[in-house]
Enzyme design. Structure first.
Site, PDB file in Angstrom:
ATOM      1  N   GLY A  10      57.902  39.582  48.372  1.00  0.00           N
ATOM      2  CA  GLY A  10      57.691  38.654  47.269  1.00  0.00           C
ATOM      3  C   GLY A  10      58.643  38.863  46.110  1.00  0.00           C
ATOM      4  N   ARG A  35      61.290  33.775  51.862  1.00  0.00           N
ATOM      5  CA  ARG A  35      60.855  32.890  52.948  1.00  0.00           C
ATOM      6  C   ARG A  35      61.976  31.991  53.448  1.00  0.00           C
ATOM      7  NH1 ARG A  35      55.237  30.485  50.816  1.00  0.00           N
ATOM      8  NH2 ARG A  35      56.328  30.689  48.822  1.00  0.00           N
ATOM      9  N   LEU A  61      54.372  35.933  55.448  1.00  0.00           N
ATOM     10  CA  LEU A  61      53.143  36.698  55.648  1.00  0.00           C
ATOM     11  C   LEU A  61      52.373  36.267  56.888  1.00  0.00           C
ATOM     12  CD1 LEU A  61      51.732  36.991  52.018  1.00  0.00           C
ATOM     13  CD2 LEU A  61      52.905  38.741  53.354  1.00  0.00           C
ATOM     14  N   ALA A  81      53.794  40.379  47.549  1.00  0.00           N
ATOM     15  CA  ALA A  81      53.559  38.992  47.963  1.00  0.00           C
ATOM     16  C   ALA A  81      52.103  38.750  48.342  1.00  0.00           C
ATOM     17  CB  ALA A  81      54.463  38.656  49.153  1.00  0.00           C
ATOM     18  N   SER A 123      44.624  43.522  42.154  1.00  0.00           N
ATOM     19  CA  SER A 123      44.314  42.806  40.929  1.00  0.00           C
ATOM     20  C   SER A 123      43.017  43.329  40.326  1.00  0.00           C
ATOM     21  CB  SER A 123      44.176  41.303  41.223  1.00  0.00           C
ATOM     22  OG  SER A 123      43.682  40.586  40.111  1.00  0.00           O
ATOM     23  N   LYS A 156      41.459  38.705  46.828  1.00  0.00           N
ATOM     24  CA  LYS A 156      42.013  39.979  46.357  1.00  0.00           C
ATOM     25  C   LYS A 156      41.109  41.143  46.744  1.00  0.00           C
ATOM     26  CE  LYS A 156      45.332  40.082  44.765  1.00  0.00           C
ATOM     27  NZ  LYS A 156      46.669  39.999  45.406  1.00  0.00           N
ATOM     28  N   SER A 196      49.935  33.105  34.522  1.00  0.00           N
ATOM     29  CA  SER A 196      49.735  33.530  33.140  1.00  0.00           C
ATOM     30  C   SER A 196      50.820  32.997  32.211  1.00  0.00           C
ATOM     31  CB  SER A 196      49.685  35.056  33.063  1.00  0.00           C
ATOM     32  OG  SER A 196      48.586  35.561  33.793  1.00  0.00           O
ATOM     33  N   PHE A 216      39.841  38.165  28.433  1.00  0.00           N
ATOM     34  CA  PHE A 216      40.516  38.695  29.619  1.00  0.00           C
ATOM     35  C   PHE A 216      41.463  39.809  29.206  1.00  0.00           C
ATOM     36  CE2 PHE A 216      42.584  34.984  27.899  1.00  0.00           C
ATOM     37  CZ  PHE A 216      43.901  35.371  27.738  1.00  0.00           C
TER      38      PHE A 216
END
Length: 345
Positions: A10, A35, A61, A81, A123, A156, A196, A216
């Site tokens: 990634g 990719r 993946l 990734a 995460s 995750k 984000s 957060f």
């Protein structure tokens, strides 16, 4: 120069590009996966003056065959990734299956190639999305995949659990360390928005006139990359998770205030009003993207990052610096008006 070769999956994403840059700056040899071959020049442009030492491998993946070649000759693997769609799918397996199976493909290939250690980007979603008294979280906490969370959050938790289970049962000599970042902000190296940084863009360009009353954690992408590099070879990192966040959780409105206070006219359109809980619940009826915000009402999560600081000597930036540098990079790259909307981790 370091003779160790590191595979970074990634590499064109927000986190992956910063990991590559830091590894190259520290003298490691780096190979990254893309990719399509056409992305190679884009990644070279992002990672700076040492890009000539960067190797590329084409991989996906969902493909079993390619990973043996991608990891060949590598001492370490950093698996960044993971699927991150612009909208949550109706079928959770569209996210869960590629996240879990992709991680297992990379780890299996790493084991077979004799890789010493893999560092997995997980995460806070895998740590702190199951409610507990006080909302106080550290690396011993886990999100329960059976809880009513978004497919991304569930993916995750499931992918990280699968990684630990694989290394414990079938990993052979392969070591695993896991990084669990909160919301990843910080300067972009290229023209593609992450989730984000897209939030900061929306505040700057006025497309987010009001914000939900939700808190957060914030962490700088440069500090996330630094923590990955520290976990790569530190003896005490093997078999450990590391929660990553700059400091106390902040609200959307507090983030907007930072922009207004430090950027002046450039942040004139940043929101100044927070939705009430009733307004948020009403808006979420017709907006699936807000349903997760409703689930987070009343929470001010406390993220304990003592482990990364004491074990690995990690020292993150303050939140204001991270937010300001995010915005300045958007302005510098002329992304305030949305030239690029492709999300990337």
């Amino acid at each position: 120069m370091n003779n160790d070769l590191v595979l970074v999956t990634g590499g064109s994403g927000h986190v992956g590009s910063h990991v590559i840059k830091q590894l190259l700056d520290e003298g490691f040899g780096v190979r990254t996966t893309v990719r399509s071959p056409g992305r190679a020049d884009e990644v070279r442009a992002m990672v700076g003056p040492h890009a000539g030492r960067l190797e590329f491998a084409q991989a996906d993946l969902n493909d079993d065959v390619v990973w043996a070649g991608a990891v060949d000759g590598c001492t370490y693997v950093v698996h960044v990734a993971s699927p991150f769609p612009p909208a949550q799918p109706d079928d959770p397996d569209e996210l869960i299956v590629p996240a879990r199976d992709g991680a297992l493909r990379v780890l299996r290939a790493a084991r077979d190639a004799g890789v010493k250690r893999a560092v997995l980007t997980s995460s806070f979603a895998a740590v702190g999305y199951s409610r507990k008294p006080g909302d106080d979280y550290d690396e011993t906490d886990w999100t329960d995949p059976a809880d009513d969370n978004t497919p991304y959050v569930r993916s995750k938790a499931i992918a990280e659990r699968a990684a630990w289970d694989f290394v414990g049962a079938e990993g052979g000599g392969l070591e695993l360390a896991v990084i669990n970042p909160s919301g990843i902000f910080g300067p972009l190296l290229g023209p593609h928005l992450s989730a984000s940084t897209g939030l900061v863009k929306a505040m700057l360009d006025g497309s987010m006139p009001v914000v939900p009353p939700v808190y957060f954690g914030v962490v700088d992408v440069r500090d996330v990359a630094d923590l990955h590099v520290r976990a790569l070879a530190h003896p005490a990192a093997a078999g450990e998770r590391f929660l990553a966040s700059n400091g106390p959780s902040i609200s959307f409105l507090q983030l907007a205030r930072i922009l207004r206070e430090h950027l002046g006219d450039a942040a004139a359109l940043a929101p100044t009003r927070e939705l009430t809980p009733d307004e948020l619940s009403e808006a979420a009826v017709g907006n699936p993207a807000l349903r997760d915000a409703v689930r987070q009402l009343g929470r001010i999560p406390v993220l304990r990052t003592d482990k990364a600081r004491t074990v690995l000597g990690w020292a993150p930036r303050d939140t204001a610096t991270t937010v300001i540098d995010t915005a300045k990079s958007l302005i510098r790259l002329r992304l305030r008006e949305g030239e690029s909307t492709r999300p990337g981790r």
